[in-house]
Design a protein around this motif. Structure first.
Motif, PDB file in Angstrom:
ATOM      1  N   LYS A 191       0.838  -1.211   0.000  1.00  0.00           N
ATOM      2  CA  LYS A 191       0.000   0.000   0.000  1.00  0.00           C
ATOM      3  C   LYS A 191       0.872   1.260   0.000  1.00  0.00           C
ATOM      4  O   LYS A 191       0.586   2.226  -0.714  1.00  0.00           O
ATOM      5  CB  LYS A 191      -0.906   0.009   1.239  1.00  0.00           C
ATOM      6  N   VAL A 192       1.930   1.225   0.798  1.00  0.00           N
ATOM      7  CA  VAL A 192       2.812   2.396   0.890  1.00  0.00           C
ATOM      8  C   VAL A 192       3.484   2.649  -0.460  1.00  0.00           C
ATOM      9  O   VAL A 192       3.545   3.794  -0.939  1.00  0.00           O
ATOM     10  CB  VAL A 192       3.871   2.192   2.006  1.00  0.00           C
ATOM     11  N   ALA A 193       3.962   1.578  -1.074  1.00  0.00           N
ATOM     12  CA  ALA A 193       4.628   1.729  -2.367  1.00  0.00           C
ATOM     13  C   ALA A 193       3.656   2.283  -3.412  1.00  0.00           C
ATOM     14  O   ALA A 193       4.014   3.164  -4.210  1.00  0.00           O
ATOM     15  CB  ALA A 193       5.178   0.381  -2.818  1.00  0.00           C
ATOM     16  N   MET A 194       2.428   1.817  -3.350  1.00  0.00           N
ATOM     17  CA  MET A 194       1.416   2.267  -4.317  1.00  0.00           C
ATOM     18  C   MET A 194       1.099   3.756  -4.112  1.00  0.00           C
ATOM     19  O   MET A 194       1.049   4.532  -5.068  1.00  0.00           O
ATOM     20  CB  MET A 194       0.153   1.429  -4.117  1.00  0.00           C
ATOM     21  N   MET A 195       0.935   4.138  -2.846  1.00  0.00           N
ATOM     22  CA  MET A 195       0.602   5.546  -2.558  1.00  0.00           C
ATOM     23  C   MET A 195       1.791   6.453  -2.854  1.00  0.00           C
ATOM     24  O   MET A 195       1.626   7.580  -3.301  1.00  0.00           O
ATOM     25  CB  MET A 195       0.197   5.699  -1.088  1.00  0.00           C
ATOM     26  N   TYR A 196       2.994   5.950  -2.600  1.00  0.00           N
ATOM     27  CA  TYR A 196       4.192   6.754  -2.835  1.00  0.00           C
ATOM     28  C   TYR A 196       4.350   7.048  -4.327  1.00  0.00           C
ATOM     29  O   TYR A 196       4.737   8.146  -4.723  1.00  0.00           O
ATOM     30  CB  TYR A 196       5.421   6.005  -2.311  1.00  0.00           C
ATOM     31  N   ARG A 197       3.996   6.047  -5.139  1.00  0.00           N
ATOM     32  CA  ARG A 197       4.097   6.242  -6.595  1.00  0.00           C
ATOM     33  C   ARG A 197       3.036   7.220  -7.080  1.00  0.00           C
ATOM     34  O   ARG A 197       3.295   8.101  -7.886  1.00  0.00           O
ATOM     35  CB  ARG A 197       3.929   4.898  -7.312  1.00  0.00           C
TER      36      ARG A 197
END
Lengths: 208, 95
Positions: B18-24
């Motif tokens: 989730k963090v990686a997705m939101m960061y992108r």
């Protein structure tokens, strides 16, 4: 001969030392408690301490300097003025010696009484610092003007203080008191402006 | 004993995703999580997490000085709300 005279009458006799003046403590007349309307509770007498009339006080203030010697404290619900003679910290409490309280029987009568100060005697706050009592009751408004709820409590934490906001249509929501999420606080108008992330006040959040 | 450097910091796989997705996407929405043991990564700075404390999700806004700590450290499970009437002279700071 002249030398002898010089020895017997020295030109600069040593000055006689002046008697040091005894300074009396400055004691202004205490203000009439009946005329003071805004009080702040700064502590509560927990128990007597020792046999010499000292009392142990639970500190309920972020300004322990309020307990400096020779200040007037106000005890009880009738705000009886009493002068503080001595204060020393003991853990997260303080041991106070009060004027006119000299034995354990006298200090026992103070057990459970609130220690108050007039609100104007409290030290000024730093920038972006607020009294919790001022924050409670503010209307929480989103930056686009939508009213979200009302601040009902503030949880003070080590890293971030938390505003507890009661929303009419859902359970209580906690909002960290950081400038990114709380851009402005307007205490005179009773509002607090929030910029909450998506999902905090609606069901648009992610779960992980 | 500290965790082996070889393994890297622990973070729950679904939370990491989730963090990686939101960061992108730069779409920082609230993430409610039960994973109190997950480490706060530098990519999480500026994001908000609802960290479960056993009863409710406490909102935590991640700042730079939280990096390296665990999410659970900022969601107290025992909250002492003070004695009765003690809110009179307490202060809070808008950091």
């Amino acid at each position: 001969m002249s030398r002898l005279r010089f020895m017997s009458n020295p030109p600069n006799p040593p000055p006689t030392p002046e008697r040091p003046r005894r300074r009396r403590p400055i004691r202004s007349t205490p203000p009439d408690p009946a005329k003071i309307t805004d009080w702040v509770m700064v502590g509560k007498v927990v128990a007597p301490f020792g046999i010499r009339g000292q009392v142990k006080v639970q500190i309920e203030t972020d300004f322990p300097a309020s307990f400096s010697p020779n200040t007037l404290l106000y005890l009880g619900t009738d705000h009886r003025p009493i002068r503080l003679l001595l204060a020393r910290p003991q853990g997260n409490q303080m041991v106070l010696e009060l004027e006119g309280i000299s034995d354990r029987n006298a200090s026992e009568t103070l057990r459970g009484q609130e220690v108050s100060l007039p609100a104007d005697r409290i030290a000024p706050l730093a920038t972006d610092q607020y009294f919790v009592r001022d924050l409670i009751g503010l209307r929480a408004i989103r930056v686009d003007g939508v009213e979200l709820g009302q601040v009902v409590d503030v949880i003070t934490g080590a890293m971030q203080d938390l505003l507890v906001i009661h929303c009419p249509d859902r359970e209580e929501v906690t909002v960290p008191l950081v400038k990114v999420l709380v851009p402005s606080i307007d205490i005179p108008h009773g509002t607090i402006t929030l910029r909450p992330p998506a999902g905090l006040f609606d069901d648009d959040y992610e779960e992980a | 004993m500290s965790r082996s450097t070889k393994k890297g910091p622990y973070i729950h796989p679904s939370l990491q995703k989730k963090v990686a997705m939101m960061y992108r996407s730069k779409d920082f929405r609230l993430v409610k999580t039960w994973s109190r043991a997950s480490t706060i990564l530098p990519q999480m700075v500026g994001m908000s997490f609802g960290v479960h404390n056993g009863k409710t999700h406490v909102t935590v806004f991640i700042t730079e000085n939280m990096v390296g700590h665990k999410l659970g450290e900022f969601s107290p499970t025992r909250t002492f709300r003070g004695h009765a009437g003690s809110k009179n002279d307490k202060t809070a700071t808008n950091r």
